[in-house]
Write an enzyme that holds these catalytic residues in place. Structure first.
Site, PDB file in Angstrom:
ATOM      1  N   ARG A  17       0.807  -1.228   0.000  1.00 48.63           N
ATOM      2  CA  ARG A  17       0.000   0.000   0.000  1.00 48.63           C
ATOM      3  C   ARG A  17       0.841   1.281   0.000  1.00 48.63           C
ATOM      4  O   ARG A  17       0.325   2.355  -0.261  1.00 48.63           O
ATOM      5  CB  ARG A  17      -0.951  -0.020   1.215  1.00 48.63           C
ATOM      6  CG  ARG A  17      -2.076  -1.022   1.066  1.00 48.63           C
ATOM      7  CD  ARG A  17      -2.742  -1.345   2.405  1.00 48.63           C
ATOM      8  NE  ARG A  17      -1.965  -2.315   3.195  1.00 48.63           N
ATOM      9  CZ  ARG A  17      -2.354  -2.815   4.364  1.00 48.63           C
ATOM     10  NH1 ARG A  17      -3.494  -2.438   4.896  1.00 48.63           N
ATOM     11  NH2 ARG A  17      -1.595  -3.688   5.001  1.00 48.63           N
ATOM     12  N   ALA A  46      45.219  42.957   0.098  1.00 50.94           N
ATOM     13  CA  ALA A  46      43.978  42.616  -0.603  1.00 50.94           C
ATOM     14  C   ALA A  46      44.277  42.165  -2.030  1.00 50.94           C
ATOM     15  O   ALA A  46      45.237  42.605  -2.657  1.00 50.94           O
ATOM     16  CB  ALA A  46      43.049  43.821  -0.616  1.00 50.94           C
TER      17      ALA A  46
HETATM   18  C1  UD1 Z   1      -2.467  -6.428  10.904  1.00 47.58           C
HETATM   19  C2  UD1 Z   1      -3.544  -7.285  11.582  1.00 47.58           C
HETATM   20  C3  UD1 Z   1      -4.746  -6.402  11.921  1.00 47.58           C
HETATM   21  C4  UD1 Z   1      -4.290  -5.251  12.800  1.00 47.58           C
HETATM   22  C5  UD1 Z   1      -3.158  -4.475  12.151  1.00 47.58           C
HETATM   23  C6  UD1 Z   1      -2.593  -3.464  13.111  1.00 47.58           C
HETATM   24  C7  UD1 Z   1      -3.286  -9.477  10.541  1.00 47.58           C
HETATM   25  C8  UD1 Z   1      -3.863 -10.454   9.601  1.00 47.58           C
HETATM   26  N1  UD1 Z   1      -3.942  -8.333  10.672  1.00 47.58           N
HETATM   27  O1  UD1 Z   1      -3.007  -5.976   9.670  1.00 47.58           O
HETATM   28  O2  UD1 Z   1      -5.716  -7.163  12.615  1.00 47.58           O
HETATM   29  O3  UD1 Z   1      -5.398  -4.392  13.065  1.00 47.58           O
HETATM   30  O4  UD1 Z   1      -2.080  -5.360  11.772  1.00 47.58           O
HETATM   31  O5  UD1 Z   1      -1.622  -2.651  12.551  1.00 47.58           O
HETATM   32  O6  UD1 Z   1      -2.272  -9.756  11.158  1.00 47.58           O
HETATM   33  N2  UD1 Z   1       4.453  -9.248   7.946  1.00 47.58           N
HETATM   34  C9  UD1 Z   1       5.415 -10.228   7.890  1.00 47.58           C
HETATM   35  N3  UD1 Z   1       5.210 -11.315   7.075  1.00 47.58           N
HETATM   36  C10 UD1 Z   1       4.077 -11.460   6.350  1.00 47.58           C
HETATM   37  C11 UD1 Z   1       3.084 -10.446   6.420  1.00 47.58           C
HETATM   38  C12 UD1 Z   1       3.299  -9.360   7.248  1.00 47.58           C
HETATM   39  O7  UD1 Z   1       6.461 -10.149   8.535  1.00 47.58           O
HETATM   40  O8  UD1 Z   1       3.962 -12.466   5.632  1.00 47.58           O
HETATM   41  C13 UD1 Z   1       4.695  -8.089   8.820  1.00 47.58           C
HETATM   42  C14 UD1 Z   1       4.626  -6.773   8.073  1.00 47.58           C
HETATM   43  O9  UD1 Z   1       5.921  -6.411   7.578  1.00 47.58           O
HETATM   44  C15 UD1 Z   1       4.143  -5.796   9.128  1.00 47.58           C
HETATM   45  C16 UD1 Z   1       3.324  -6.675  10.062  1.00 47.58           C
HETATM   46  O10 UD1 Z   1       3.694  -8.004   9.787  1.00 47.58           O
HETATM   47  O11 UD1 Z   1       5.212  -5.219   9.822  1.00 47.58           O
HETATM   48  C17 UD1 Z   1       1.807  -6.487   9.855  1.00 47.58           C
HETATM   49  O12 UD1 Z   1       1.488  -6.793   8.520  1.00 47.58           O
HETATM   50  P1  UD1 Z   1       0.479  -5.919   7.661  1.00 47.58           P
HETATM   51  O13 UD1 Z   1       0.368  -6.539   6.315  1.00 47.58           O
HETATM   52  O14 UD1 Z   1       0.842  -4.503   7.744  1.00 47.58           O
HETATM   53  O15 UD1 Z   1      -0.876  -6.190   8.461  1.00 47.58           O
HETATM   54  P2  UD1 Z   1      -2.163  -5.245   8.529  1.00 47.58           P
HETATM   55  O16 UD1 Z   1      -2.918  -5.384   7.264  1.00 47.58           O
HETATM   56  O17 UD1 Z   1      -1.783  -3.897   8.962  1.00 47.58           O
HETATM   57 CA    CA Z   2       0.104  -2.819   9.120  1.00 45.81          CA
END
Ligand code: UD1
Ligand code: CA
Length: 470
Positions: free
Chosen positions: A15, A426
């Site tokens: 995003r 100068a």
């Molecule tokens: C997640 C939560 C959501 C919460 C929100 C808060 C899930 C499914 N959802 O959503 O309920 O409200 O955080 O901010 O967990 N990451 C990994 N490996 C992966 C996917 C993600 O390490 O395969 C890490 C990302 O880099 C990030 C964190 O996990 O730092 C959260 O992932 P992100 O995709 O941002 O989750 P949200 O959609 O924000």
């Molecule tokens: Ca997030």
């Protein structure tokens, strides 16, 4: 009791629409992930911190290597649940793990400690840190078993919310405490049966409840602390938030900031009391400013130290430099890396310095370049003086001893030594060393021809358009 902290940081951050890994994007002058690691390090030593990396793993590891934490590779990003599964081996010897998100950077160490203590006191299998932000859109929502119970039934992701659930204001912060035994006993039960086809760590709430385990929620002391950064707009508001927090910290300690909303202050900046920071100033990196200083508008100071009672006038750029007490800089001065400006010295408008040491009370007030030079105390550098430090291949040094007077528009061709108390006339071009106490002149003699103008009048025609003008 052995506790590890796992930080999820493998995601791409689709995003953000950026090539750079999300957790390396900065707020307050530091990568998101570094803020999270700093908070985690206040709770456990770095050898008990495990950062899950995947997208641009090499770059993330390189930038965070200085923190001393461990890294676990999640080579394919199949969701937050899968990320934790990847850390299973690394953390199997710990009784509890605290899970943080690399993209939730404002979280304070104190809140992590509260989550840990609540989780342990309540004998929970999973404790979820929650909040009630102004706008819950986009976050997973917390389904409590009943309104006043700490017990949670499930977490529902935004895309799976029923219209009734959309009204739930309590969100999942993405920060949890888990008891490792029940977590890893049941983590295999996660499925990819959801909107993104990913393994959601959030589903562990429902799974553990179904297994008869205790899953509870703890509300964070403020919703701001758990704000996530999924878009560049969200990143900008977190950046503003953290910089304002830095401004508040400085103001609380006695620093005057006229318009804090216009200043750009990195998180680690330190400023002593009774210093005044005018609007639109940027203080970046590891900048330290002493007491009783004044930093006027539009100056940018990065990784530099200013001692007490320094005045930086408008529009200066100061980088990797040291300015001693009572010095006066600018307006429009440029101190490049390695500039050491002495006590009560003056660097005036349109003066550029680089790798220079300027002694006590020395002055370069106008239109000058001083590079690769050692300049003593009580030296006067006239307007337009240039140290010619570069011969096209290498750099050479200029040494100007105490009490020297350099007349305006002089060029000092390095390597060169101007002895103590010497006087440069100068407009001289100085190519040979000048001994102590000597006067050096290095310019063509002036020729004056009396009556030359009237003798030539009439022989030279003004150009046709010269007087017509408009
Ligand atoms: C997640 C939560 C959501 C919460 C929100 C808060 C899930 C499914 N959802 O959503 O309920 O409200 O955080 O901010 O967990 N990451 C990994 N490996 C992966 C996917 C993600 O390490 O395969 C890490 C990302 O880099 C990030 C964190 O996990 O730092 C959260 O992932 P992100 O995709 O941002 O989750 P949200 O959609 O924000
Ligand atoms: Ca997030």
């Amino acid at each position: 009791m052995r506790i590890a902290i796992v930080i999820m940081a493998a995601g791409k951050g689709t995003r953000l629409k950026s090539k750079r890994a999300k957790v390396l994007h900065q707020i307050g002058g530091k990568p998101l992930l570094e803020h999270v690691i700093s908070a985690a390090r206040q709770i456990v030593p770095p050898q008990d911190i495990f950062v899950i990396v995947g997208h641009q793993a090499g770059a993330v590891q390189a930038e965070m290597a200085h923190t001393g934490v461990n890294f676990v590779l999640q080579s394919e990003q199949r969701g937050t649940g899968h990320a934790i599964l990847c850390a299973r081996q690394a953390v199997h010897g710990y009784e509890h793990i605290l899970v943080l998100s690399g993209d939730v950077p404002l979280l304070e160490a104190q809140t992590i400690a509260q989550l840990r203590d609540f989780h342990i006191a309540e004998h929970a299998a999973m404790t979820i840190l929650t909040a009630v932000p102004e706008n819950p859109f986009g976050y997973g929502r917390i389904l409590r078993k009943s309104a006043n119970s700490p017990e949670v039934a499930a977490i529902v992701e935004q895309k799976a919310l029923t219209s009734a659930q959309e009204k739930i204001g309590e969100i999942n912060s993405g920060i949890y405490a888990f008891s490792t035994k029940p977590l890893f006993e049941h983590i295999q039960e996660l499925s990819t049966n959801n909107a993104h086809g990913e393994y959601y760590l959030t589903d562990m709430a429902r799974i553990l409840v179904e297994e008869g385990e205790r899953v509870i929620a703890l509300q964070a002391p403020s919703a701001t602390q758990v704000l996530g950064a999924n878009t560049l707009a969200e990143l900008a508001s977190l950046d503003a938030e953290i910089r304002l927090a830095t401004a508040r910290r400085l103001m609380a300690s006695g620093v005057t900031i006229y318009r804090p909303e216009t200043t750009v202050l990195d998180a680690d900046v330190e400023v002593a009391p009774d210093t005044i920071i005018e609007p639109f100033v940027q203080l970046l990196g590891h900048t330290r400013i002493g007491e009783g200083c004044r930093i006027r508008s539009y100056s940018v100071i990065e990784n530099s130290t200013l001692e007490n009672h320094v005045l930086v006038r408008q529009g200066c750029v100061i980088l990797d430099s040291h300015v001693r007490a009572g010095a006066l800089i600018g307006p429009y001065a440029h101190l490049r890396p390695g500039s050491e400006i002495g006590e009560e010295a003056h660097i005036g408008n349109f003066v550029e310095t680089k790798k220079v040491r300027l002694g006590k009370g020395s002055k370069a007030n106008h239109l000058t370049y001083l590079g690769d030079a050692e300049i003593g105390s009580g030296v006067n550098i006239g307007a337009g003086t240039i140290t010619c430090n570069y011969d096209g291949t290498s750099k050479h040094r200029t040494l100007i001893e105490d009490g020297v007077f350099v007349g305006s528009d002089s060029t000092l061709v390095a390597p060169i030594v101007i002895g103590r108390g010497a006087y440069i006339a100068a407009a001289s071009c100085i190519t040979e060393d000048v001994p102590e106490d000597a006067l050096a002149l290095g310019r063509a003699r002036q020729t004056t021809k009396p009556g030359w103008v009237s003798a030539h009048r009439g022989t030279r025609q003004p150009a046709k358009d010269a007087v017509k003008g408009s």
